[in-house]
Scaffold this motif. Sequence first.
Motif, PDB file in Angstrom:
ATOM      1  N   ALA A   1     -14.193   1.840  -7.367  1.00 35.53           N
ATOM      2  CA  ALA A   1     -12.995   2.363  -8.027  1.00 35.53           C
ATOM      3  C   ALA A   1     -13.014   2.091  -9.523  1.00 35.53           C
ATOM      4  CB  ALA A   1     -11.748   1.746  -7.392  1.00 35.53           C
ATOM      5  N   GLU A   2     -13.561   0.947  -9.939  1.00 36.62           N
ATOM      6  CA  GLU A   2     -13.588   0.623 -11.368  1.00 36.62           C
ATOM      7  C   GLU A   2     -14.429   1.633 -12.151  1.00 36.62           C
ATOM      8  OE1 GLU A   2     -14.712  -3.132 -14.321  1.00 36.62           O
ATOM      9  OE2 GLU A   2     -14.467  -3.431 -12.154  1.00 36.62           O
ATOM     10  N   SER A   3     -15.609   1.975 -11.637  1.00 40.43           N
ATOM     11  CA  SER A   3     -16.424   2.976 -12.332  1.00 40.43           C
ATOM     12  C   SER A   3     -15.784   4.352 -12.255  1.00 40.43           C
ATOM     13  CB  SER A   3     -17.818   3.010 -11.714  1.00 40.43           C
ATOM     14  OG  SER A   3     -17.758   3.370 -10.343  1.00 40.43           O
ATOM     15  N   GLN A   4     -15.084   4.609 -11.160  1.00 41.10           N
ATOM     16  CA  GLN A   4     -14.411   5.904 -11.014  1.00 41.10           C
ATOM     17  C   GLN A   4     -13.280   6.046 -12.013  1.00 41.10           C
ATOM     18  OE1 GLN A   4     -13.511   7.239  -6.971  1.00 41.10           O
ATOM     19  NE2 GLN A   4     -11.497   7.920  -7.680  1.00 41.10           N
ATOM     20  N   VAL A   5     -12.545   4.962 -12.283  1.00 39.33           N
ATOM     21  CA  VAL A   5     -11.441   5.019 -13.252  1.00 39.33           C
ATOM     22  C   VAL A   5     -11.965   5.403 -14.634  1.00 39.33           C
ATOM     23  CG1 VAL A   5      -9.753   3.620 -14.491  1.00 39.33           C
ATOM     24  CG2 VAL A   5      -9.919   3.445 -12.015  1.00 39.33           C
ATOM     25  N   LYS A   6     -13.040   4.775 -15.048  1.00 39.94           N
ATOM     26  CA  LYS A   6     -13.577   5.045 -16.387  1.00 39.94           C
ATOM     27  C   LYS A   6     -14.039   6.494 -16.511  1.00 39.94           C
ATOM     28  CE  LYS A   6     -15.094   0.236 -16.873  1.00 39.94           C
ATOM     29  NZ  LYS A   6     -16.245  -0.689 -16.997  1.00 39.94           N
ATOM     30  N   LEU A   7     -14.750   6.993 -15.513  1.00 42.86           N
ATOM     31  CA  LEU A   7     -15.223   8.372 -15.565  1.00 42.86           C
ATOM     32  C   LEU A   7     -14.063   9.359 -15.468  1.00 42.86           C
ATOM     33  CD1 LEU A   7     -17.524  10.410 -15.636  1.00 42.86           C
ATOM     34  CD2 LEU A   7     -17.731  10.155 -13.137  1.00 42.86           C
ATOM     35  N   ALA A   8     -13.100   9.079 -14.598  1.00 44.24           N
ATOM     36  CA  ALA A   8     -11.964   9.987 -14.435  1.00 44.24           C
ATOM     37  C   ALA A   8     -11.153  10.092 -15.720  1.00 44.24           C
ATOM     38  CB  ALA A   8     -11.077   9.516 -13.283  1.00 44.24           C
ATOM     39  N   GLU A   9     -11.016   9.005 -16.461  1.00 47.50           N
ATOM     40  CA  GLU A   9     -10.272   9.049 -17.720  1.00 47.50           C
ATOM     41  C   GLU A   9     -10.993   9.924 -18.739  1.00 47.50           C
ATOM     42  OE1 GLU A   9      -7.407   8.562 -20.526  1.00 47.50           O
ATOM     43  OE2 GLU A   9      -7.332   8.097 -18.372  1.00 47.50           O
TER      44      GLU A   9
ATOM     45  N   GLY B   1       0.811  -1.209   0.000  1.00 51.21           N
ATOM     46  CA  GLY B   1       0.000   0.000   0.000  1.00 51.21           C
ATOM     47  C   GLY B   1       0.845   1.260   0.000  1.00 51.21           C
ATOM     48  N   THR B   2       1.926   1.264   0.764  1.00 45.07           N
ATOM     49  CA  THR B   2       2.814   2.431   0.784  1.00 45.07           C
ATOM     50  C   THR B   2       3.505   2.601  -0.561  1.00 45.07           C
ATOM     51  OG1 THR B   2       3.179   2.037   3.154  1.00 45.07           O
ATOM     52  CG2 THR B   2       4.696   3.529   2.046  1.00 45.07           C
ATOM     53  N   TYR B   3       3.859   1.487  -1.198  1.00 43.54           N
ATOM     54  CA  TYR B   3       4.491   1.559  -2.517  1.00 43.54           C
ATOM     55  C   TYR B   3       3.517   2.165  -3.532  1.00 43.54           C
ATOM     56  CZ  TYR B   3       7.303   0.052  -6.536  1.00 43.54           C
ATOM     57  OH  TYR B   3       8.053   0.028  -7.689  1.00 43.54           O
ATOM     58  N   LEU B   4       2.265   1.721  -3.517  1.00 41.47           N
ATOM     59  CA  LEU B   4       1.269   2.274  -4.444  1.00 41.47           C
ATOM     60  C   LEU B   4       1.016   3.753  -4.169  1.00 41.47           C
ATOM     61  CD1 LEU B   4      -1.326  -0.652  -4.608  1.00 41.47           C
ATOM     62  CD2 LEU B   4       0.386  -0.021  -6.324  1.00 41.47           C
ATOM     63  N   GLN B   5       0.987   4.136  -2.893  1.00 36.34           N
ATOM     64  CA  GLN B   5       0.865   5.551  -2.562  1.00 36.34           C
ATOM     65  C   GLN B   5       2.028   6.355  -3.133  1.00 36.34           C
ATOM     66  OE1 GLN B   5       0.400   5.459   1.781  1.00 36.34           O
ATOM     67  NE2 GLN B   5      -1.630   6.374   1.542  1.00 36.34           N
ATOM     68  N   LEU B   6       3.201   5.762  -3.042  1.00 38.85           N
ATOM     69  CA  LEU B   6       4.398   6.442  -3.543  1.00 38.85           C
ATOM     70  C   LEU B   6       4.330   6.633  -5.053  1.00 38.85           C
ATOM     71  CD1 LEU B   6       7.168   7.499  -2.553  1.00 38.85           C
ATOM     72  CD2 LEU B   6       8.110   5.261  -3.076  1.00 38.85           C
ATOM     73  N   THR B   7       3.912   5.597  -5.780  1.00 38.81           N
ATOM     74  CA  THR B   7       3.817   5.730  -7.232  1.00 38.81           C
ATOM     75  C   THR B   7       2.718   6.715  -7.630  1.00 38.81           C
ATOM     76  OG1 THR B   7       2.345   3.788  -7.306  1.00 38.81           O
ATOM     77  CG2 THR B   7       4.708   3.404  -7.611  1.00 38.81           C
ATOM     78  N   ALA B   8       1.616   6.763  -6.867  1.00 41.38           N
ATOM     79  CA  ALA B   8       0.556   7.732  -7.159  1.00 41.38           C
ATOM     80  C   ALA B   8       1.062   9.160  -6.941  1.00 41.38           C
ATOM     81  CB  ALA B   8      -0.662   7.459  -6.289  1.00 41.38           C
TER      82      ALA B   8
ATOM     83  N   LEU C   1      -6.935   5.301 -10.319  1.00 36.97           N
ATOM     84  CA  LEU C   1      -6.062   4.153 -10.578  1.00 36.97           C
ATOM     85  C   LEU C   1      -5.479   3.605  -9.280  1.00 36.97           C
ATOM     86  CD1 LEU C   1      -4.110   5.221 -13.799  1.00 36.97           C
ATOM     87  CD2 LEU C   1      -5.812   3.404 -13.584  1.00 36.97           C
ATOM     88  N   TYR C   2      -5.038   4.527  -8.422  1.00 33.03           N
ATOM     89  CA  TYR C   2      -4.480   4.108  -7.135  1.00 33.03           C
ATOM     90  C   TYR C   2      -5.532   3.376  -6.305  1.00 33.03           C
ATOM     91  CZ  TYR C   2      -3.375   4.745  -2.172  1.00 33.03           C
ATOM     92  OH  TYR C   2      -3.200   4.551  -0.833  1.00 33.03           O
ATOM     93  N   GLU C   3      -6.755   3.913  -6.265  1.00 28.07           N
ATOM     94  CA  GLU C   3      -7.825   3.284  -5.494  1.00 28.07           C
ATOM     95  C   GLU C   3      -8.120   1.876  -6.008  1.00 28.07           C
ATOM     96  OE1 GLU C   3      -9.452   4.340  -2.868  1.00 28.07           O
ATOM     97  OE2 GLU C   3      -8.468   6.288  -2.748  1.00 28.07           O
ATOM     98  N   HIS C   4      -8.143   1.708  -7.328  1.00 22.82           N
ATOM     99  CA  HIS C   4      -8.471   0.399  -7.907  1.00 22.82           C
ATOM    100  C   HIS C   4      -7.383  -0.622  -7.579  1.00 22.82           C
ATOM    101  CE1 HIS C   4      -9.173  -2.603 -11.178  1.00 22.82           C
ATOM    102  NE2 HIS C   4     -10.424  -2.374 -10.822  1.00 22.82           N
ATOM    103  N   ASN C   5      -6.125  -0.223  -7.718  1.00 17.45           N
ATOM    104  CA  ASN C   5      -5.026  -1.151  -7.433  1.00 17.45           C
ATOM    105  C   ASN C   5      -4.919  -1.436  -5.933  1.00 17.45           C
ATOM    106  OD1 ASN C   5      -4.131  -1.527 -10.126  1.00 17.45           O
ATOM    107  ND2 ASN C   5      -3.091   0.454 -10.073  1.00 17.45           N
ATOM    108  N   LEU C   6      -5.184  -0.416  -5.123  1.00 22.10           N
ATOM    109  CA  LEU C   6      -5.158  -0.644  -3.678  1.00 22.10           C
ATOM    110  C   LEU C   6      -6.299  -1.562  -3.256  1.00 22.10           C
ATOM    111  CD1 LEU C   6      -3.818  -0.012  -0.981  1.00 22.10           C
ATOM    112  CD2 LEU C   6      -5.312   1.979  -0.773  1.00 22.10           C
ATOM    113  N   ALA C   7      -7.438  -1.464  -3.910  1.00 21.21           N
ATOM    114  CA  ALA C   7      -8.540  -2.372  -3.608  1.00 21.21           C
ATOM    115  C   ALA C   7      -8.166  -3.815  -3.940  1.00 21.21           C
ATOM    116  CB  ALA C   7      -9.796  -1.954  -4.381  1.00 21.21           C
ATOM    117  N   LYS C   8      -7.420  -4.017  -5.017  1.00 15.87           N
ATOM    118  CA  LYS C   8      -6.924  -5.369  -5.329  1.00 15.87           C
ATOM    119  C   LYS C   8      -5.982  -5.868  -4.238  1.00 15.87           C
ATOM    120  CE  LYS C   8      -7.202  -5.068 -10.388  1.00 15.87           C
ATOM    121  NZ  LYS C   8      -6.416  -5.075 -11.635  1.00 15.87           N
TER     122      LYS C   8
END
Length: 523
Positions: free
Chosen positions: A443-451, A229-236, A496-503
Amino acid sequence: MKQARQNSSARRVAAAPSLVRVCLPLLAAGLLGNAARAQTPTQQITGPTRPQPVPLSGRAEPANPVTVLQQTTPAGTPGSVDTLNTTVTVQGPYAGSRPDGTLAPDTLPLTLDAALKMGLRNNLGRLSQDAGVQQAEGQRLAARSALLPNINIGAAEVFSKENLRTAGLKTSLVPPSVVFNYDDLRGLLQQSVLDLVSIHQFHGATEQVKSTVANARNARDLIVLAAGGTYLQLTATRARLDASNAQVEYAKSVFNRARDQYDAGLAAKLDATRAEVQLETEEQRSISLQADLDTQSLRLARIIGLPIGQKFVATDVYGFQPLTGFNLDTALERAMTHRQDLVAAAASMRAAEAGVKAARSERLPSVAIRADAGIAGVAPTQTSLGVYTVQGIVTIPVYNGGRIAGDEKQADAARTQRRAEYEDARAQVDQDVRQAFIQLNAAESQVKLAERNRVLAHESLTQSVDRFVAGVTDTVEVVQAEQAVVQADDEQITALYEHNLAKLSLARAMGAAEETLPQLLRK
């Protein structure tokens, strides 16, 4: 007169043999008593075995040392949407580590897989749990020792001076004291034949080892969640910083055009000032994001145990990949089998049940054997003879003032508490899996709308700049378009961060996160 003295002496001489006959048996009894003490083991019959109190709670660490907290952030601009904002909180030993390796002079490229391996090796949470396993195994061995033969060798040389007056010998014909000296060398054996208290305590210690081992495995899942989770936060944050730097360059070009138009008399000074303020705003945002990036880098370095002062850059970037291969039912079934905190809670409950049986067994008789064999004599090489003692001991509790009832109540309280903790653990596993799917779907629906919003914002900014260059509009429209781009970029990165963190949360929720995460999180 002379005849009288002779008669008195004769009476004393005649009385002497009678006195000797009386004293010698007493003296012999004293000698035999010392000899018996020299050849009798010092062990005595003891009371029944008492069970060790079982701790009330079976949980080895504070609840939720690594948590994923999700909140909804209201929309910042009219064209944006409410977004999810999830943070990973790491507390206790999982936030620290034992630094490992040597400091490299260059910046270290760090992948997520390498970060997880370092965390699983160096994180203080894992080291603490490993120490707990070792301690529990030691307690199990100590409990087992009560069921196995205990053999010792003892050697003694005894010097003893006895006061014969205390035995009632007050005559002057016998010395007031006598000195004894003897040697004693023997092996001592103690073996429990039937001791149900010790048997149940051993079973409880065995279950406690299983619980501790499961907690250690659960710690690995928590470390995956903390480090991942910290790594994903860092990349975001890195992505936000890159987007912000791009916006700085864009704002700089807009400011240069506004200044040139002002110098040429084609625009008002307010337009140039507005563009300059926007540029400074974007520069300050980049400075704040850089500070945030450096802070998160320090946190990750502490979690995974990088050498102190080591510079690194997170190289893995994960895009959007819809979840495949798992649904809610399969995830719940897997979690109930693989979640190690649930396994630990079940073993802890069984340990408490063994504690109840041990407490109840105090009311039952116990059987033991004690024996010794060796040599004893006046000196090691003089008059030494073989000696031995064998004792068969049956201990039957009769009255203990209510102590056994008190032990039973304590053990039963621990069992009740641990049953409740087990049921709570089952409910927590169910909640974790369901919550992970809720986050994934949102998060999946949020990714599509955010893009879509990001593409629209960039197109709007391009049109606004073209209109400003053509003199159709002023910098107000351009600044607003720039702010919309910043918001859209941030929302897309956050989604994107939310979706990957949810995984990642789902991998932790199902258990065995080390093996599950590569199936869920793909570039």
